[in-house]
Scaffold this motif. Sequence first.
Motif, PDB file in Angstrom:
ATOM      1  N   ASP A   9      -7.738 -11.843  -9.027  1.00 56.99           N
ATOM      2  CA  ASP A   9      -8.343 -11.238  -7.849  1.00 56.99           C
ATOM      3  C   ASP A   9      -7.270 -10.852  -6.846  1.00 56.99           C
ATOM      4  O   ASP A   9      -6.129 -11.317  -6.921  1.00 56.99           O
ATOM      5  CB  ASP A   9      -9.323 -12.222  -7.184  1.00 56.99           C
ATOM      6  CG  ASP A   9     -10.585 -12.423  -8.007  1.00 56.99           C
ATOM      7  OD1 ASP A   9     -11.146 -11.416  -8.457  1.00 56.99           O
ATOM      8  OD2 ASP A   9     -11.009 -13.581  -8.190  1.00 56.99           O
ATOM      9  N   GLY A  10      -7.656 -10.027  -5.886  1.00 54.04           N
ATOM     10  CA  GLY A  10      -6.732  -9.647  -4.828  1.00 54.04           C
ATOM     11  C   GLY A  10      -7.101  -8.300  -4.251  1.00 54.04           C
ATOM     12  O   GLY A  10      -7.991  -7.610  -4.765  1.00 54.04           O
ATOM     13  N   PRO A  11      -6.428  -7.895  -3.177  1.00 49.58           N
ATOM     14  CA  PRO A  11      -6.750  -6.633  -2.522  1.00 49.58           C
ATOM     15  C   PRO A  11      -6.279  -5.423  -3.312  1.00 49.58           C
ATOM     16  O   PRO A  11      -5.488  -5.542  -4.254  1.00 49.58           O
ATOM     17  CB  PRO A  11      -5.996  -6.736  -1.187  1.00 49.58           C
ATOM     18  CG  PRO A  11      -4.836  -7.629  -1.496  1.00 49.58           C
ATOM     19  CD  PRO A  11      -5.343  -8.621  -2.494  1.00 49.58           C
ATOM     20  N   SER A  12      -6.763  -4.256  -2.921  1.00 49.88           N
ATOM     21  CA  SER A  12      -6.399  -2.991  -3.560  1.00 49.88           C
ATOM     22  C   SER A  12      -4.897  -2.740  -3.451  1.00 49.88           C
ATOM     23  O   SER A  12      -4.302  -2.951  -2.402  1.00 49.88           O
ATOM     24  CB  SER A  12      -7.162  -1.856  -2.870  1.00 49.88           C
ATOM     25  OG  SER A  12      -6.772  -0.622  -3.374  1.00 49.88           O
ATOM     26  N   GLY A  13      -4.286  -2.311  -4.574  1.00 46.72           N
ATOM     27  CA  GLY A  13      -2.878  -1.925  -4.562  1.00 46.72           C
ATOM     28  C   GLY A  13      -1.887  -3.046  -4.776  1.00 46.72           C
ATOM     29  O   GLY A  13      -0.683  -2.855  -4.639  1.00 46.72           O
ATOM     30  N   ALA A  14      -2.395  -4.244  -5.137  1.00 46.44           N
ATOM     31  CA  ALA A  14      -1.488  -5.388  -5.333  1.00 46.44           C
ATOM     32  C   ALA A  14      -0.877  -5.418  -6.735  1.00 46.44           C
ATOM     33  O   ALA A  14      -0.038  -6.256  -7.027  1.00 46.44           O
ATOM     34  CB  ALA A  14      -2.232  -6.698  -5.068  1.00 46.44           C
ATOM     35  N   GLY A  15      -1.317  -4.499  -7.613  1.00 50.82           N
ATOM     36  CA  GLY A  15      -0.790  -4.447  -8.980  1.00 50.82           C
ATOM     37  C   GLY A  15      -1.670  -5.163  -9.990  1.00 50.82           C
ATOM     38  O   GLY A  15      -1.245  -5.408 -11.122  1.00 50.82           O
TER      39      GLY A  15
END
Length: 218
Positions: A9-15
């Motif tokens: 999981d994570g925010p947009s654009g983190a790879g």
Amino acid sequence: MAIPVLTIDGPSGAGKGTVSRAVAKKMGWNYLDSGSIYRSLAIAVLKQHVELTNEPEIVKIAQSMALEFECDDELVVKLNGEDITPQLGLESTGNAASMIAALPEVRRMLLEKQRDFRRMPGLVADGRDMGTVVFPDAEIKVFLTASAAERAQRRYKQLMEKGIDANLSRLTSEIEERDRRDMERKTAPLAMASDALYIDSSDMTIDSVIDEILNLIH
């Protein structure tokens, strides 16, 4: 025997997408890009000129859409038989997906579709709420992030390489706004699972992130 699941999981654009696909390929596991499910629905909704706040109509579109994922080095997504991959990365698609993802009935409709990807020998699930909502029982959870400035820089580079004109400061503010919206929404907000490993990729290469996650699995 429980089917193993790794959530990233994570925010947009983190790879997340690049890392998740690479890990799935190395492990020989199935792959779920939950963002593409929402983005595909956004494309279907925009095609039919339905208001992004019209929850009943969006639920109907979600019920009837047929999605196919073809995953190798790059992800190919087909909506009702049509390759929509080039449209998935558009800012307009991302912003529409973020808005419809805040609708509770839409999320409920798409939840079971996502859980159907859990098949042997295992699943790598990439998204915003994979470890908190979709697969809370996953054995391995990762929260992958990077600073908004770094994510905007990566997006800017991607767009310029494709010959698409972009404004770095506008991209940064759009990313910050999307983060805020995703974290503050009432239904399944972007949040790190209490049992997830936190990885900040701002100063890491993609390969080092992949290696860290593979070590975690092994």
